[in-house]
Design a protein around this motif. Sequence first.
Motif, PDB file in Angstrom:
ATOM      1  N   ARG A 106      66.799  -3.472  77.145  1.00 48.58           N
ATOM      2  CA  ARG A 106      66.936  -3.487  75.682  1.00 48.58           C
ATOM      3  C   ARG A 106      68.388  -3.666  75.271  1.00 48.58           C
ATOM      4  O   ARG A 106      68.687  -4.412  74.350  1.00 48.58           O
ATOM      5  CB  ARG A 106      66.379  -2.200  75.065  1.00 48.58           C
ATOM      6  CG  ARG A 106      64.894  -2.284  74.817  1.00 48.58           C
ATOM      7  CD  ARG A 106      64.442  -1.103  74.023  1.00 48.58           C
ATOM      8  NE  ARG A 106      63.653  -0.292  74.957  1.00 48.58           N
ATOM      9  CZ  ARG A 106      63.515   0.993  74.912  1.00 48.58           C
ATOM     10  NH1 ARG A 106      64.108   1.705  73.991  1.00 48.58           N
ATOM     11  NH2 ARG A 106      62.766   1.614  75.783  1.00 48.58           N
ATOM     12  N   ARG A 150      59.920 -11.768  66.861  1.00 48.60           N
ATOM     13  CA  ARG A 150      59.372 -11.057  65.696  1.00 48.60           C
ATOM     14  C   ARG A 150      58.569 -12.023  64.830  1.00 48.60           C
ATOM     15  O   ARG A 150      57.450 -11.719  64.404  1.00 48.60           O
ATOM     16  CB  ARG A 150      60.510 -10.450  64.882  1.00 48.60           C
ATOM     17  CG  ARG A 150      60.017  -9.702  63.642  1.00 48.60           C
ATOM     18  CD  ARG A 150      61.090  -9.505  62.629  1.00 48.60           C
ATOM     19  NE  ARG A 150      61.516 -10.817  62.135  1.00 48.60           N
ATOM     20  CZ  ARG A 150      62.585 -11.006  61.402  1.00 48.60           C
ATOM     21  NH1 ARG A 150      63.377 -10.012  61.099  1.00 48.60           N
ATOM     22  NH2 ARG A 150      62.901 -12.222  60.993  1.00 48.60           N
ATOM     23  N   HIS A 156      51.562  -8.044  74.172  1.00 51.69           N
ATOM     24  CA  HIS A 156      52.533  -7.377  75.036  1.00 51.69           C
ATOM     25  C   HIS A 156      52.999  -8.308  76.157  1.00 51.69           C
ATOM     26  O   HIS A 156      54.198  -8.400  76.438  1.00 51.69           O
ATOM     27  CB  HIS A 156      51.940  -6.095  75.635  1.00 51.69           C
ATOM     28  CG  HIS A 156      51.894  -4.951  74.682  1.00 51.69           C
ATOM     29  ND1 HIS A 156      52.988  -4.156  74.420  1.00 51.69           N
ATOM     30  CD2 HIS A 156      50.894  -4.464  73.919  1.00 51.69           C
ATOM     31  CE1 HIS A 156      52.658  -3.229  73.540  1.00 51.69           C
ATOM     32  NE2 HIS A 156      51.386  -3.393  73.221  1.00 51.69           N
ATOM     33  N   HIS A 163      55.554  -9.892  62.853  1.00 51.06           N
ATOM     34  CA  HIS A 163      55.994  -8.554  62.467  1.00 51.06           C
ATOM     35  C   HIS A 163      57.011  -8.637  61.331  1.00 51.06           C
ATOM     36  O   HIS A 163      57.727  -9.618  61.192  1.00 51.06           O
ATOM     37  CB  HIS A 163      56.642  -7.833  63.649  1.00 51.06           C
ATOM     38  CG  HIS A 163      55.697  -7.572  64.765  1.00 51.06           C
ATOM     39  ND1 HIS A 163      56.111  -7.453  66.071  1.00 51.06           N
ATOM     40  CD2 HIS A 163      54.355  -7.406  64.798  1.00 51.06           C
ATOM     41  CE1 HIS A 163      55.068  -7.218  66.850  1.00 51.06           C
ATOM     42  NE2 HIS A 163      53.992  -7.197  66.097  1.00 51.06           N
ATOM     43  N   GLU A 193      61.818  -3.203  64.897  1.00 51.54           N
ATOM     44  CA  GLU A 193      61.348  -1.992  65.573  1.00 51.54           C
ATOM     45  C   GLU A 193      59.915  -2.162  66.080  1.00 51.54           C
ATOM     46  O   GLU A 193      59.586  -1.746  67.183  1.00 51.54           O
ATOM     47  CB  GLU A 193      61.445  -0.775  64.645  1.00 51.54           C
ATOM     48  CG  GLU A 193      62.869  -0.317  64.384  1.00 51.54           C
ATOM     49  CD  GLU A 193      63.599  -1.170  63.345  1.00 51.54           C
ATOM     50  OE1 GLU A 193      62.943  -1.928  62.600  1.00 51.54           O
ATOM     51  OE2 GLU A 193      64.833  -1.084  63.294  1.00 51.54           O
ATOM     52  N   THR A 194      59.077  -2.778  65.278  1.00 51.18           N
ATOM     53  CA  THR A 194      57.694  -3.031  65.696  1.00 51.18           C
ATOM     54  C   THR A 194      57.678  -3.987  66.880  1.00 51.18           C
ATOM     55  O   THR A 194      56.959  -3.774  67.856  1.00 51.18           O
ATOM     56  CB  THR A 194      56.874  -3.627  64.538  1.00 51.18           C
ATOM     57  OG1 THR A 194      56.929  -2.730  63.430  1.00 51.18           O
ATOM     58  CG2 THR A 194      55.432  -3.856  64.940  1.00 51.18           C
ATOM     59  N   THR A 195      58.490  -5.022  66.806  1.00 47.97           N
ATOM     60  CA  THR A 195      58.553  -6.009  67.880  1.00 47.97           C
ATOM     61  C   THR A 195      59.031  -5.369  69.179  1.00 47.97           C
ATOM     62  O   THR A 195      58.497  -5.657  70.246  1.00 47.97           O
ATOM     63  CB  THR A 195      59.482  -7.173  67.482  1.00 47.97           C
ATOM     64  OG1 THR A 195      59.030  -7.708  66.235  1.00 47.97           O
ATOM     65  CG2 THR A 195      59.476  -8.268  68.527  1.00 47.97           C
ATOM     66  N   GLN A 196      60.009  -4.479  69.100  1.00 48.17           N
ATOM     67  CA  GLN A 196      60.527  -3.813  70.295  1.00 48.17           C
ATOM     68  C   GLN A 196      59.439  -3.001  70.993  1.00 48.17           C
ATOM     69  O   GLN A 196      59.430  -2.893  72.208  1.00 48.17           O
ATOM     70  CB  GLN A 196      61.702  -2.907  69.945  1.00 48.17           C
ATOM     71  CG  GLN A 196      62.975  -3.662  69.693  1.00 48.17           C
ATOM     72  CD  GLN A 196      64.122  -2.735  69.352  1.00 48.17           C
ATOM     73  OE1 GLN A 196      63.956  -1.756  68.637  1.00 48.17           O
ATOM     74  NE2 GLN A 196      65.294  -3.059  69.862  1.00 48.17           N
ATOM     75  N   GLN A 197      58.518  -2.444  70.238  1.00 52.90           N
ATOM     76  CA  GLN A 197      57.431  -1.676  70.841  1.00 52.90           C
ATOM     77  C   GLN A 197      56.544  -2.553  71.708  1.00 52.90           C
ATOM     78  O   GLN A 197      55.937  -2.090  72.656  1.00 52.90           O
ATOM     79  CB  GLN A 197      56.589  -1.002  69.760  1.00 52.90           C
ATOM     80  CG  GLN A 197      57.327   0.092  69.024  1.00 52.90           C
ATOM     81  CD  GLN A 197      56.521   0.664  67.882  1.00 52.90           C
ATOM     82  OE1 GLN A 197      55.390   0.240  67.622  1.00 52.90           O
ATOM     83  NE2 GLN A 197      57.083   1.622  67.189  1.00 52.90           N
ATOM     84  N   TYR A 198      56.469  -3.822  71.400  1.00 50.01           N
ATOM     85  CA  TYR A 198      55.633  -4.744  72.171  1.00 50.01           C
ATOM     86  C   TYR A 198      56.304  -5.245  73.438  1.00 50.01           C
ATOM     87  O   TYR A 198      55.655  -5.822  74.292  1.00 50.01           O
ATOM     88  CB  TYR A 198      55.222  -5.944  71.305  1.00 50.01           C
ATOM     89  CG  TYR A 198      53.989  -5.669  70.492  1.00 50.01           C
ATOM     90  CD1 TYR A 198      52.748  -6.108  70.916  1.00 50.01           C
ATOM     91  CD2 TYR A 198      54.059  -4.937  69.320  1.00 50.01           C
ATOM     92  CE1 TYR A 198      51.610  -5.843  70.195  1.00 50.01           C
ATOM     93  CE2 TYR A 198      52.930  -4.655  68.583  1.00 50.01           C
ATOM     94  CZ  TYR A 198      51.708  -5.117  69.028  1.00 50.01           C
ATOM     95  OH  TYR A 198      50.579  -4.843  68.313  1.00 50.01           O
ATOM     96  N   THR A 199      57.605  -5.051  73.566  1.00 45.73           N
ATOM     97  CA  THR A 199      58.291  -5.605  74.723  1.00 45.73           C
ATOM     98  C   THR A 199      58.256  -4.708  75.946  1.00 45.73           C
ATOM     99  O   THR A 199      58.370  -5.195  77.065  1.00 45.73           O
ATOM    100  CB  THR A 199      59.756  -5.937  74.386  1.00 45.73           C
ATOM    101  OG1 THR A 199      60.419  -4.755  73.959  1.00 45.73           O
ATOM    102  CG2 THR A 199      59.840  -7.017  73.331  1.00 45.73           C
ATOM    103  N   ASN A 200      58.110  -3.389  75.786  1.00 47.79           N
ATOM    104  CA  ASN A 200      58.058  -2.459  76.926  1.00 47.79           C
ATOM    105  C   ASN A 200      59.225  -2.640  77.890  1.00 47.79           C
ATOM    106  O   ASN A 200      59.059  -2.591  79.100  1.00 47.79           O
ATOM    107  CB  ASN A 200      56.750  -2.608  77.701  1.00 47.79           C
ATOM    108  CG  ASN A 200      55.546  -2.218  76.887  1.00 47.79           C
ATOM    109  OD1 ASN A 200      55.621  -1.334  76.041  1.00 47.79           O
ATOM    110  ND2 ASN A 200      54.430  -2.867  77.119  1.00 47.79           N
TER     111      ASN A 200
END
Length: 72
Positions: A67, A45, A28, A50, A54-61
């Motif tokens: 965004r 990514r 993160h 990943h 979408e998975t990568t975006q979850q790690y960026t907070n």
Amino acid sequence: MVKKYTEAYFSRDSFTAGKALTPPKLSHSFANDWIKDGGKLILLRDQLGHNSIETTQQYTNLSLKEREKVMS
């Protein structure tokens, strides 16, 4: 390895004693710094291993505004 160095680092300071550093927390932090420093989401990514953005975006907070800026 993360546990070993976390214990060595955090045990020295009473403020941080007992706090855990985990691989997801490192991911993160890395992801947030990467994006805030102007890194590309696609390359992030790949760095994180990943399969989907979408998975990568979850790690960026990131906030919605951040965004939108990254996606544009």
